[in-house]
Scaffold this motif. Structure first.
Motif, mmCIF file in Angstrom:
data_model
loop_
_atom_site.group_PDB
_atom_site.id
_atom_site.type_symbol
_atom_site.label_atom_id
_atom_site.label_comp_id
_atom_site.label_asym_id
_atom_site.label_seq_id
_atom_site.Cartn_x
_atom_site.Cartn_y
_atom_site.Cartn_z
ATOM 1 N N LYS A 1 6.085 6.658 1.765
ATOM 2 C CA LYS A 1 5.095 6.412 0.718
ATOM 3 C C LYS A 1 4.767 4.928 0.597
ATOM 4 C CE LYS A 1 3.736 7.372 -3.949
ATOM 5 N NZ LYS A 1 4.057 7.820 -5.264
ATOM 6 N N ASP A 2 5.690 4.149 0.056
ATOM 7 C CA ASP A 2 5.426 2.736 -0.198
ATOM 8 C C ASP A 2 5.656 1.903 1.055
ATOM 9 O OD1 ASP A 2 4.831 3.188 -2.894
ATOM 10 O OD2 ASP A 2 6.953 3.170 -3.416
ATOM 11 N N VAL A 3 4.620 1.158 1.450
ATOM 12 C CA VAL A 3 4.713 0.334 2.650
ATOM 13 C C VAL A 3 4.199 -1.076 2.362
ATOM 14 C CG1 VAL A 3 4.419 2.319 4.181
ATOM 15 C CG2 VAL A 3 2.434 0.962 3.556
ATOM 16 N N LEU B 1 5.496 7.732 14.808
ATOM 17 C CA LEU B 1 5.586 6.336 14.374
ATOM 18 C C LEU B 1 6.036 6.244 12.918
ATOM 19 C CD1 LEU B 1 2.443 4.765 16.101
ATOM 20 C CD2 LEU B 1 4.842 4.614 16.800
ATOM 21 N N ARG B 2 5.531 7.149 12.068
ATOM 22 C CA ARG B 2 5.992 7.155 10.667
ATOM 23 C C ARG B 2 7.489 7.423 10.610
ATOM 24 N NH1 ARG B 2 1.608 10.724 9.892
ATOM 25 N NH2 ARG B 2 3.038 12.350 9.233
ATOM 26 N N HIS C 1 0.849 -1.195 0.000
ATOM 27 C CA HIS C 1 0.000 0.000 0.000
ATOM 28 C C HIS C 1 0.881 1.239 0.000
ATOM 29 C CE1 HIS C 1 -4.144 -1.464 0.452
ATOM 30 N NE2 HIS C 1 -3.603 -2.494 1.071
ATOM 31 N N THR C 2 0.235 2.388 -0.039
ATOM 32 C CA THR C 2 0.961 3.657 0.057
ATOM 33 C C THR C 2 0.351 4.505 1.163
ATOM 34 O OG1 THR C 2 -0.448 4.666 -1.630
ATOM 35 C CG2 THR C 2 1.636 3.725 -2.383
ATOM 36 N N ILE C 3 1.188 5.357 1.729
ATOM 37 C CA ILE C 3 0.744 6.338 2.707
ATOM 38 C C ILE C 3 0.568 7.649 1.961
ATOM 39 C CG2 ILE C 3 1.444 7.683 4.729
ATOM 40 C CD1 ILE C 3 2.865 5.247 5.767
ATOM 41 N N ASP C 4 -0.553 8.325 2.199
ATOM 42 C CA ASP C 4 -0.764 9.593 1.505
ATOM 43 C C ASP C 4 -0.005 10.717 2.204
ATOM 44 O OD1 ASP C 4 -2.346 10.559 3.632
ATOM 45 O OD2 ASP C 4 -4.231 10.227 2.581
ATOM 46 N N ILE C 5 -0.060 11.895 1.622
ATOM 47 C CA ILE C 5 0.697 13.051 2.103
ATOM 48 C C ILE C 5 0.327 13.428 3.546
ATOM 49 C CG2 ILE C 5 -0.849 14.837 1.215
ATOM 50 C CD1 ILE C 5 2.899 14.991 0.762
ATOM 51 N N GLU D 1 2.508 -6.234 10.950
ATOM 52 C CA GLU D 1 3.675 -5.356 10.904
ATOM 53 C C GLU D 1 3.525 -4.430 9.711
ATOM 54 O OE1 GLU D 1 6.880 -8.454 12.919
ATOM 55 O OE2 GLU D 1 7.096 -7.963 10.799
ATOM 56 N N ILE D 2 3.909 -3.159 9.900
ATOM 57 C CA ILE D 2 3.913 -2.179 8.818
ATOM 58 C C ILE D 2 5.366 -1.806 8.566
ATOM 59 C CG2 ILE D 2 3.137 0.073 8.001
ATOM 60 C CD1 ILE D 2 0.815 -0.123 10.022
ATOM 61 N N TRP D 3 5.813 -2.035 7.335
ATOM 62 C CA TRP D 3 7.200 -1.845 6.958
ATOM 63 C C TRP D 3 7.354 -0.816 5.841
ATOM 64 C CZ3 TRP D 3 11.597 -4.534 8.588
ATOM 65 C CH2 TRP D 3 11.388 -5.609 9.444
ATOM 66 N N ASN D 4 8.432 -0.074 5.876
ATOM 67 C CA ASN D 4 8.915 0.655 4.712
ATOM 68 C C ASN D 4 9.229 -0.428 3.683
ATOM 69 O OD1 ASN D 4 11.410 1.230 3.103
ATOM 70 N ND2 ASN D 4 11.166 3.277 3.967
ATOM 71 N N ARG D 5 8.753 -0.284 2.449
ATOM 72 C CA ARG D 5 8.900 -1.349 1.456
ATOM 73 C C ARG D 5 10.357 -1.733 1.219
ATOM 74 N NH1 ARG D 5 5.677 -0.582 -3.741
ATOM 75 N NH2 ARG D 5 4.005 -0.924 -2.259
ATOM 76 N N GLU D 6 11.250 -0.756 1.127
ATOM 77 C CA GLU D 6 12.666 -1.067 0.906
ATOM 78 C C GLU D 6 13.245 -1.860 2.071
ATOM 79 O OE1 GLU D 6 14.900 2.451 -0.029
ATOM 80 O OE2 GLU D 6 13.587 2.945 -1.721
#
Length: 154
Positions: free
Chosen positions: A112-114, A104-105, A19-23, A124-129
């Motif tokens: 953006k990409d998670v 937390l962010r 998913h993505t996180i918006d602005i 778990e919520i991860w930074n995609r990289e």
């Protein structure tokens, strides 16, 4: 690709969603996860640089375990602070999104990409990289050999 199941009040999450996180810092929670989480749940700092998401019943189980840690033990105090100081109760809006607090962010480097990953009793919520770096799974055969030491025999 993902799923979950419930057993009484305890829940089991599994699967992986991109998913993505918006602005504004809002993140869509997959509907399969929302079915178990409900409209309100807890997000906190997690291990390995991700965020942990707990359904309220699971969060209460975890809180009870933290409460019994000895106050005289320095590591126990740090461990408890780590999880509780950053914890936030979040609510799902009509579009299925939550607002992730900035602290937390920032902790999990979510811009953006998670990736949201179901991991037994939590998400778990991860930074995609970071997710891709931490999940190469090249050493799974070695790790699997040592799981029996932790009581997991396959």
């Amino acid at each position: 690709m993902g799923d979950f199941y419930t057993k009484g009040k305890r829940c089991m999450f599994m699967g992986e969603y991109n998913h993505t996180i918006d602005i504004k810092g809002r993140l869509i929670i997959p509907s399969k996860f929302r079915e178990v989480l409900g409209d309100e749940f807890v997000v906190t700092k997690g291990l390995d640089g991700c965020l942990f998401v707990f359904a309220n019943p699971e969060w209460h189980v975890f809180e009870e375990k933290l409460k019994v840690l000895p106050l005289t033990n320095k590591d126990a105090r740090k461990f408890t602070r780590f999880f509780l100081a950053g914890a936030a109760s979040v609510e799902v809006d009509k579009q299925g999104r939550i607002l992730l607090p900035g602290v937390l962010r920032e902790f999990a480097e979510l811009e953006k990409d998670v990736v949201l990953v179901g991991v037994a009793n939590r998400i778990e919520i991860w930074n995609r990289e970071k997710w891709e770096e931490n999940t190469a799974f090249d050493d799974m055969d070695d790790i699997a050999e040592h799981m029996s030491d932790l009581g997991l025999g396959i």
